[in-house]
Design an enzyme around this catalytic site. Structure first.
Site, PDB file in Angstrom:
ATOM      1  N   ASP A  97      68.708  52.425  14.574  1.00  0.00           N
ATOM      2  CA  ASP A  97      68.407  53.679  13.948  1.00  0.00           C
ATOM      3  C   ASP A  97      67.137  54.522  14.946  1.00  0.00           C
ATOM      4  O   ASP A  97      66.328  54.043  15.365  1.00  0.00           O
ATOM      5  CB  ASP A  97      67.607  53.553  12.436  1.00  0.00           C
ATOM      6  CG  ASP A  97      68.097  54.485  11.806  1.00  0.00           C
ATOM      7  OD1 ASP A  97      67.975  55.820  11.961  1.00  0.00           O
ATOM      8  OD2 ASP A  97      68.207  53.941  10.463  1.00  0.00           O
ATOM      9  N   ASP A 185      68.649  59.787  13.094  1.00  0.00           N
ATOM     10  CA  ASP A 185      68.059  60.186  11.778  1.00  0.00           C
ATOM     11  C   ASP A 185      67.663  61.897  11.776  1.00  0.00           C
ATOM     12  O   ASP A 185      67.211  62.382  12.771  1.00  0.00           O
ATOM     13  CB  ASP A 185      66.826  59.379  11.745  1.00  0.00           C
ATOM     14  CG  ASP A 185      66.045  59.691  10.260  1.00  0.00           C
ATOM     15  OD1 ASP A 185      66.609  59.156   9.239  1.00  0.00           O
ATOM     16  OD2 ASP A 185      65.003  60.395  10.250  1.00  0.00           O
ATOM     17  N   GLU A 236      72.891  61.845  11.928  1.00  0.00           N
ATOM     18  CA  GLU A 236      72.787  62.389  10.258  1.00  0.00           C
ATOM     19  C   GLU A 236      72.394  63.682  10.098  1.00  0.00           C
ATOM     20  O   GLU A 236      71.514  64.098  10.828  1.00  0.00           O
ATOM     21  CB  GLU A 236      71.470  61.402   9.693  1.00  0.00           C
ATOM     22  CG  GLU A 236      71.346  61.458   8.091  1.00  0.00           C
ATOM     23  CD  GLU A 236      70.080  61.306   7.508  1.00  0.00           C
ATOM     24  OE1 GLU A 236      70.127  61.135   6.334  1.00  0.00           O
ATOM     25  OE2 GLU A 236      69.166  61.402   8.570  1.00  0.00           O
ATOM     26  N   HIS A 309      71.269  53.853   2.275  1.00  0.00           N
ATOM     27  CA  HIS A 309      70.072  53.521   1.938  1.00  0.00           C
ATOM     28  C   HIS A 309      69.318  54.531   1.012  1.00  0.00           C
ATOM     29  O   HIS A 309      68.247  54.389   0.559  1.00  0.00           O
ATOM     30  CB  HIS A 309      69.146  52.790   2.654  1.00  0.00           C
ATOM     31  CG  HIS A 309      68.922  54.104   3.796  1.00  0.00           C
ATOM     32  ND1 HIS A 309      69.688  54.564   4.637  1.00  0.00           N
ATOM     33  CD2 HIS A 309      67.531  54.651   4.028  1.00  0.00           C
ATOM     34  CE1 HIS A 309      69.286  55.373   5.501  1.00  0.00           C
ATOM     35  NE2 HIS A 309      68.029  55.350   5.149  1.00  0.00           N
ATOM     36  N   ASP A 310      69.990  55.780   1.060  1.00  0.00           N
ATOM     37  CA  ASP A 310      69.393  57.072   0.458  1.00  0.00           C
ATOM     38  C   ASP A 310      70.358  57.427  -0.881  1.00  0.00           C
ATOM     39  O   ASP A 310      69.784  58.233  -1.393  1.00  0.00           O
ATOM     40  CB  ASP A 310      69.447  58.310   1.519  1.00  0.00           C
ATOM     41  CG  ASP A 310      68.610  58.005   2.495  1.00  0.00           C
ATOM     42  OD1 ASP A 310      67.410  57.251   2.506  1.00  0.00           O
ATOM     43  OD2 ASP A 310      68.809  58.468   3.704  1.00  0.00           O
TER      44      ASP A 310
HETATM   45  C1  NOJ Z   1      66.839  60.151   6.672  1.00  0.00           C
HETATM   46  C2  NOJ Z   1      66.640  58.810   6.309  1.00  0.00           C
HETATM   47  O1  NOJ Z   1      67.928  58.236   6.010  1.00  0.00           O
HETATM   48  C3  NOJ Z   1      65.718  58.638   5.024  1.00  0.00           C
HETATM   49  O2  NOJ Z   1      65.660  57.165   4.662  1.00  0.00           O
HETATM   50  C4  NOJ Z   1      64.552  59.211   5.664  1.00  0.00           C
HETATM   51  O3  NOJ Z   1      63.620  59.034   4.620  1.00  0.00           O
HETATM   52  C5  NOJ Z   1      64.576  60.563   6.099  1.00  0.00           C
HETATM   53  N1  NOJ Z   1      65.495  60.735   7.068  1.00  0.00           N
HETATM   54  C6  NOJ Z   1      63.175  60.552   6.889  1.00  0.00           C
HETATM   55  O4  NOJ Z   1      63.093  59.869   8.132  1.00  0.00           O
END
Ligand code: NOJ
Length: 536
Positions: A97, A185, A236, A309-310
């Site tokens: 990541d 990210d 992302e 994970h989000d």
């Molecule tokens: C996206 C990530 O997937 C998330 O978990 C994170 O809180 C934010 N970006 C900030 O890095």
């Protein structure tokens, strides 16, 4: 460069919750090593690790203090090297990541290189994704710094060329070590409109989603780093539409291999954002996925995901996590895995793991959830309403420990887990994975088909039954292969005509088909025909 990632299936590990080897209640690298055989058995090609770098963990590792050090709770650089070896020995690859929109405020750059960050005498009205203003006043400097996420995650100033070259050097260091790519990210937020205009109602996103110099920066990164390695890259990108995706992923553009869109994940939210719940209207999902399939065909590349994970667990979100848990988990997998793109499986998805509903806010750990709760409670919103939203949408749904077996703490740790285990681990766990009807063995089959059938990688996409509110059906075709996928997103059985070909896979025992077939509750079935020309 080969495009090996077009046939690959990626598995995301959230290290904190995957496997704890030393009893401190926190997953670690030795824990991952102990499960590499499990991952090889599933058949995935690539492992993506959520951040394992040194971090004070304000946002579970997405706030990095040192990019070239391993988080102490996760182990050492030696452990990391062992893990990388173990992954490669098993014929898999490892993706890191890359979090370079921001660092931790404890990164030494923050004190030593303040010019690497974004400072203003007057803040604008942008709001942070984690509630409150996106600006924090710094007493020493007597200025505000920008943080789109928590105040311990100051945004980096990509306008600064030296910063960019430090980031590229750091990337090369990991790639020279042998890692096989990066998940980047929020990488479409690195270029901010340098006028920093106010946003409507504090929404700054139009001024930094796909910002003015983002393509220039990614092309530079590609030229200086990525193009020298045979790797995979995925960005992302909240707020990226298909038009943007073509620019980010078009092979002639020299930027990234693929991106994560959020459009399909936003269909069950109301106008005020993620916490406003709205039931999914299936035709919207079909129309959206169709758009991405059709528009990126031969012009870019899709990544395919339901979970990370989000996000809440998909079986609880678009499926039925009660009576039809296994059927709907397999149905959703079928729907996704026969699309064109690179599929991502999030840990536990292959077991049909579900959302969790902790009774008290004290059981939650996620900063986004906790900040939102605090802010809304202060505004007078009822606890009950907020807990309902958290149960449906909170990020901790995905972050409870992995269910390895039915023993205490799901076999995740011998100690006290950092976040409570989902109490349903006694029924849902990896112990039954060898059973014929397990969700795990279904995923194994889907992964194998991708290797064997070119149509999954190459075929075009055509949506069937467009207006239907319960059935998601489509075909994939090349000159000599055809797939027809039927998925019932409801409990109501439906009768549909039988398409060409033989049944390749389904989540119910096969039926005798003649002209019509019953599609039972949450049934999915895929037909395969490898001589479509002859049958026409
Ligand atoms: C996206 C990530 O997937 C998330 O978990 C994170 O809180 C934010 N970006 C900030 O890095």
């Amino acid at each position: 460069m080969t495009e090996w990632w077009k046939k690959a299936v990626v598995y995301q590990i959230y290290p904190r919750s995957f496997m704890d080897s030393n009893g401190d209640g926190i997953g670690d690298i030795q824990g991952i090593i102990s499960k590499l055989d499990y991952l090889a058995e599933l058949g995935v090609d690539v492992l993506w690790l959520s951040p394992v770098y040194d971090s004070p963990n304000d946002d579970n590792g997405y706030d990095i203090r040192d990019y070239q050090k391993i988080m102490q709770e996760f182990g050492t650089m030696d452990d990391f090297d062992r893990m990388l070896e173990g992954v490669h020995e098993r014929g898999m690859r490892l993706v890191m990541d890359l979090v370079v929109n921001h660092t931790s405020d404890e990164h030494n750059w923050f004190t030593e290189r303040p010019d690497y960050y974004i400072w203003k005498n007057q803040p604008n009205n942008w709001r942070s994704f984690f509630s409150g203003s996106a600006w924090q006043f710094d007493e020493k400097r007597q200025q505000y710094y920008l943080h789109l996420f928590s105040k311990k995650q100051p945004d980096l100033n990509w306008e600064n060329e030296e910063l960019r070259s430090e980031v590229y050097q750091m990337m090369r260091w990991w790639l020279d070590k042998g890692v096989d790519g990066f998940r980047m990210d929020v990488i479409n937020m690195i270029s901010k409109d340098q006028n920093f205009p106010d946003g409507i109602n504090g929404d700054g996103t139009p001024h930094f989603f796909n910002g003015p110099r983002v393509h220039e920066f990614l092309q530079e990164m590609n030229e200086k780093v990525l193009s020298d390695y045979d790797i995979v890259t995925v960005g992302e990108m909240p707020g990226a539409a298909t038009e943007d995706a073509k620019l980010y992923t078009g092979p002639w553009r020299n930027e990234l291999n693929m991106i994560f869109t959020f459009e399909h994940m936003n269909l069950d939210q109301g106008p005020s954002g993620k916490w406003e719940l709205q039931p999914l209207h299936l035709p919207d999902l079909k129309e959206n996925l169709e758009k991405w399939q059709v528009e990126l065909f031969e012009k870019g590349w899709n990544s395919l995901y339901w979970n990370n994970h989000d996000q809440p667990r998909i079986v609880s979100r678009f499926g039925n996590d009660g009576k039809y848990r296994k059927q709907s988990a397999k149905m959703l997998a079928t729907c996704l895995h026969f699309l064109q793109g690179t599929p991502y499986i999030y840990q536990g998805e292959e077991l049909g793991m579900t959302n969790v509903a902790f009774m008290s806010i004290d059981d939650y750990q996620d900063i986004e959830t906790l900040n939102m709760y605090k802010e809304k409670r202060a505004q007078g919103v009822a606890d009950e309403e907020l807990m309902k939203a958290i149960h449906a949408k909170g990020r901790d749904n995905a972050r409870t420990p992995m269910h390895w077996d039915a023993s205490e703490n799901a076999g995740f740790t011998k100690g006290q887990p950092w976040i409570s285990v989902n109490p349903n681990y006694t029924e849902i766990n990896a112990q039954d994975r060898h059973e014929e009807d397990s969700v795990f063995s279904y995923y194994q089959k889907l992964i194998t088909f991708r290797k064997d059938l070119p149509v999954i990688t190459e075929g075009n996409f055509e949506l069937l039954y467009r207006e239907d509110e319960e059935i998601f059906a489509y075909t994939r075709k090349t000159a000599d292969e055809q797939l027809t996928v039927y998925c019932n997103f409801s409990e109501t059985p439906r009768e549909l005509p039988v398409p060409k070909g033989r049944v390749l896979i389904g989540n119910y025992p096969p039926q005798e088909h003649r002209d019509a077939m019953q599609l039972r509750a949450y049934e999915a079935v895929c037909f395969y025909d490898n001589d479509s020309k002859m049958n026409e």
